[in-house]
Design a protein around this motif. Structure first.
Motif, PDB file in Angstrom:
ATOM      1  N   GLY A 102       0.797  -1.216   0.000  1.00 15.57           N
ATOM      2  CA  GLY A 102       0.000   0.000   0.000  1.00 15.57           C
ATOM      3  C   GLY A 102       0.832   1.270   0.000  1.00 15.57           C
ATOM      4  O   GLY A 102       0.316   2.356   0.274  1.00 15.57           O
ATOM      5  N   LYS A 103       2.124   1.146  -0.332  1.00 15.97           N
ATOM      6  CA  LYS A 103       3.016   2.305  -0.310  1.00 15.97           C
ATOM      7  C   LYS A 103       2.922   3.132  -1.586  1.00 15.97           C
ATOM      8  O   LYS A 103       3.257   4.317  -1.587  1.00 15.97           O
ATOM      9  CB  LYS A 103       4.464   1.840  -0.127  1.00 15.97           C
ATOM     10  CG  LYS A 103       4.729   1.104   1.177  1.00 15.97           C
ATOM     11  CD  LYS A 103       4.663   2.051   2.354  1.00 15.97           C
ATOM     12  CE  LYS A 103       5.011   1.358   3.646  1.00 15.97           C
ATOM     13  NZ  LYS A 103       4.955   2.292   4.808  1.00 15.97           N
ATOM     14  N   CYS A 104       2.523   2.489  -2.681  1.00 13.16           N
ATOM     15  CA  CYS A 104       2.520   3.144  -3.986  1.00 13.16           C
ATOM     16  C   CYS A 104       1.332   2.637  -4.783  1.00 13.16           C
ATOM     17  O   CYS A 104       0.997   1.453  -4.728  1.00 13.16           O
ATOM     18  CB  CYS A 104       3.835   2.835  -4.701  1.00 13.16           C
ATOM     19  SG  CYS A 104       4.056   3.719  -6.242  1.00 13.16           S
ATOM     20  N   LYS A 105       0.711   3.522  -5.547  1.00 12.53           N
ATOM     21  CA  LYS A 105      -0.497   3.153  -6.280  1.00 12.53           C
ATOM     22  C   LYS A 105      -0.208   2.477  -7.612  1.00 12.53           C
ATOM     23  O   LYS A 105      -0.979   1.642  -8.077  1.00 12.53           O
ATOM     24  CB  LYS A 105      -1.354   4.399  -6.507  1.00 12.53           C
ATOM     25  CG  LYS A 105      -1.899   5.016  -5.220  1.00 12.53           C
ATOM     26  CD  LYS A 105      -2.781   6.208  -5.529  1.00 12.53           C
ATOM     27  CE  LYS A 105      -3.390   6.790  -4.257  1.00 12.53           C
ATOM     28  NZ  LYS A 105      -4.288   7.933  -4.552  1.00 12.53           N
ATOM     29  N   ALA A 106       0.882   2.867  -8.247  1.00 16.12           N
ATOM     30  CA  ALA A 106       1.190   2.341  -9.577  1.00 16.12           C
ATOM     31  C   ALA A 106       2.697   2.328  -9.763  1.00 16.12           C
ATOM     32  O   ALA A 106       3.426   3.094  -9.119  1.00 16.12           O
ATOM     33  CB  ALA A 106       0.526   3.192 -10.664  1.00 16.12           C
ATOM     34  N   ILE A 107       3.172   1.446 -10.647  1.00 12.16           N
ATOM     35  CA  ILE A 107       4.598   1.343 -10.901  1.00 12.16           C
ATOM     36  C   ILE A 107       4.836   1.304 -12.408  1.00 12.16           C
ATOM     37  O   ILE A 107       3.958   0.930 -13.183  1.00 12.16           O
ATOM     38  CB  ILE A 107       5.215   0.101 -10.224  1.00 12.16           C
ATOM     39  CG1 ILE A 107       4.409  -1.165 -10.533  1.00 12.16           C
ATOM     40  CG2 ILE A 107       5.306   0.317  -8.718  1.00 12.16           C
ATOM     41  CD1 ILE A 107       4.955  -2.437  -9.887  1.00 12.16           C
ATOM     42  N   GLY A 108       6.038   1.728 -12.802  1.00  9.98           N
ATOM     43  CA  GLY A 108       6.305   1.802 -14.230  1.00  9.98           C
ATOM     44  C   GLY A 108       7.783   1.732 -14.543  1.00  9.98           C
ATOM     45  O   GLY A 108       8.630   1.507 -13.680  1.00  9.98           O
TER      46      GLY A 108
END
Length: 319
Positions: free
Chosen positions: A166-172
Motif C-alpha cells: 500500500g506504499k505506492c499506487k502504480a509502478i512503471g
C-alpha cells in the motif's frame, strides 16, 4: 487558474489516461522537473501547478526533490489545489536496483517531496549501476560500473512489493526498449502502469505504442518537442505549416499530436510564458494528424540513455 468553461477542443489539455494496472487515472499533460537550479525548480513547479498542470514528474537523480516538494507544499497550503488533485511520479535511480535498496530509496524520495505516497514509482532506466552514493559510479578506466548482481525482474519484484504494502499506487518503467519491456510484462505479477520513453513526431515509437495499448499500459513521451536539437522538430515544415494554419505554436501542435494519439507527455521549462503555452493545447483536426503521420519522414533518437543507462541528449546521425 485556467477556466474549464472552454470549447470541447480545448478540453484536450485536461485529458486523463486510465491506469489499467494502477489506481485511477493519470493526467496526459505532465510537467517534468529536470531543472538544475533548486530556486528555478521551485518557481517553475509552482507556475506549472498554477497554470493547470496536474502531473509532476520527479526523480532522485534530478537532485531537486526538496525544491519540488517545497513548491507543492506552498501551493497546497494556499488551499486552491489539493494533494489528491495532483499526480506525482517519482523514480528509482540506477544505483538502487538491488531489492533491499528499493524501499529505502522510495521512502527517501517521499521525505524529500514531503509526501506520504507517490502516485507512480518508475524505474528510471533498465540499467543497474554499482550500489552506493555516487550516482554515476565508474571503474578504474572511467567506464560506467554496472551491477551484474541484480536483474531488472528482481528490481521489478521489489516495486511490486511496494504496491502490495500500500506504499505506492502504480509502478512503471522509463528509458526502456520494446524487447526488454516485453520481458518484464511476461514475468510481472503486477504489470507496468506507465512506460516513459523518448517520443515525438521524429520518433513516434508506433510499435512500442501498439504493444502498450494491447497490454493496457500508458505511454508517456519525454522530449516531446525534440529537445531543441538538430534537426529541429519545431522548425519542421509540416509542423510549422499546421501551426500557421491553425494559429497555434509548433510546440502546441506537437503536444496536441501526442495526446490525440493516446499518449501522455512531459515538458520542462523555467519560463512562465512557455509553461503556460505548453499546457494550453487544443485538439488538431484529423487531417493535421494524418499530415504528421504521413509527411514527416525524419527518424532520429536524441537521447542515448536506452543504450547506456546514462541520461543525456547527444546529437546523433539521422536513421
Amino acid at each position: 487558474m485556467t477556466n474549464r468553461n472552454l470549447p470541447n477542443q480545448d478540453q484536450l489539455r485536461y485529458t486523463r489516461l486510465p491506469l489499467t494496472h494502477g489506481s485511477g487515472s493519470m493526467p496526459a499533460a505532465g510537467f517534468g522537473t529536470l531543472i538544475p537550479d533548486p530556486i528555478a525548480t521551485r518557481q517553475a513547479t509552482r507556475t506549472a501547478l498554477e497554470v493547470g498542470f496536474r502531473h509532476l514528474d520527479s526523480a532522485e537523480r534530478y537532485g531537486n526533490e526538496e525544491a519540488v516538494g517545497a513548491a507543492m507544499g506552498e501551493v497546497f497550503d494556499q488551499g486552491r489545489i489539493k494533494r489528491e488533485d495532483v499526480f506525482v511520479t517519482a523514480k528509482l535511480w540506477n544505483t538502487n536496483h538491488r531489492p533491499e535498496r528499493v524501499r529505502p530509496a522510495y521512502e527517501a524520495s517521499l521525505r524529500r517531496l514531503q509526501l506520504d505516497h507517490a502516485d507512480c514509482y518508475v524505474i528510471h532506466t533498465p540499467f543497474a549501476f554499482r550500489p552506493g552514493d555516487d550516482f554515476h559510479p565508474t571503474d578504474g578506466q572511467g567506464r560506467v560500473a554496472y551491477d551484474t548482481g541484480v536483474t531488472l525482474i528482481e528490481t521489478w519484484g521489489a516495486l511490486e512489493q511496494l504496491v502490495d504494502a500500500g506504499k505506492c499506487k502504480a509502478i512503471g518503467l522509463s528509458d526502456i526498449g520494446l524487447g526488454k519491456l516485453q520481458e518484464i510484462v511476461a514475468a510481472a505479477r503486477i504489470k507496468p502502469s506507465v512506460v516513459q520513453v523518448e517520443s515525438h513526431p521524429y520518433l513516434p515509437e508506433w510499435e512500442l505504442l501498439d504493444f502498450c495499448r494491447s497490454q493496457g499500459i500508458v505511454v508517456q513521451a519525454f522530449a516531446p518537442l525534440g529537445h531543441a536539437m538538430e534537426p529541429n522538430l519545431l522548425s519542421d515544415p509540416v509542423i510549422t505549416a499546421i501551426a500557421s494554419r491553425l494559429r497555434k505554436t509548433p510546440a502546441q501542435v506537437a503536444l496536441a499530436w501526442a495526446v490525440q494519439r493516446g499518449t501522455g507527455f512531459l515538458t520542462t521549462s523555467v519560463k512562465p510564458q512557455r509553461i503556460q503555452e505548453n499546457f494550453e493545447i487544443s485538439a488538431l483536426p484529423d487531417e493535421a494528424l494524418q499530415e504528421i503521420r504521413e509527411n514527416i519522414q525524419t527518424r532520429i533518437r536524441f537521447n542515448a540513455v536506452v543504450e547506456t543507462g546514462v541520461p543525456g541528449f547527444i546529437p546523433r546521425a539521422q536513421q
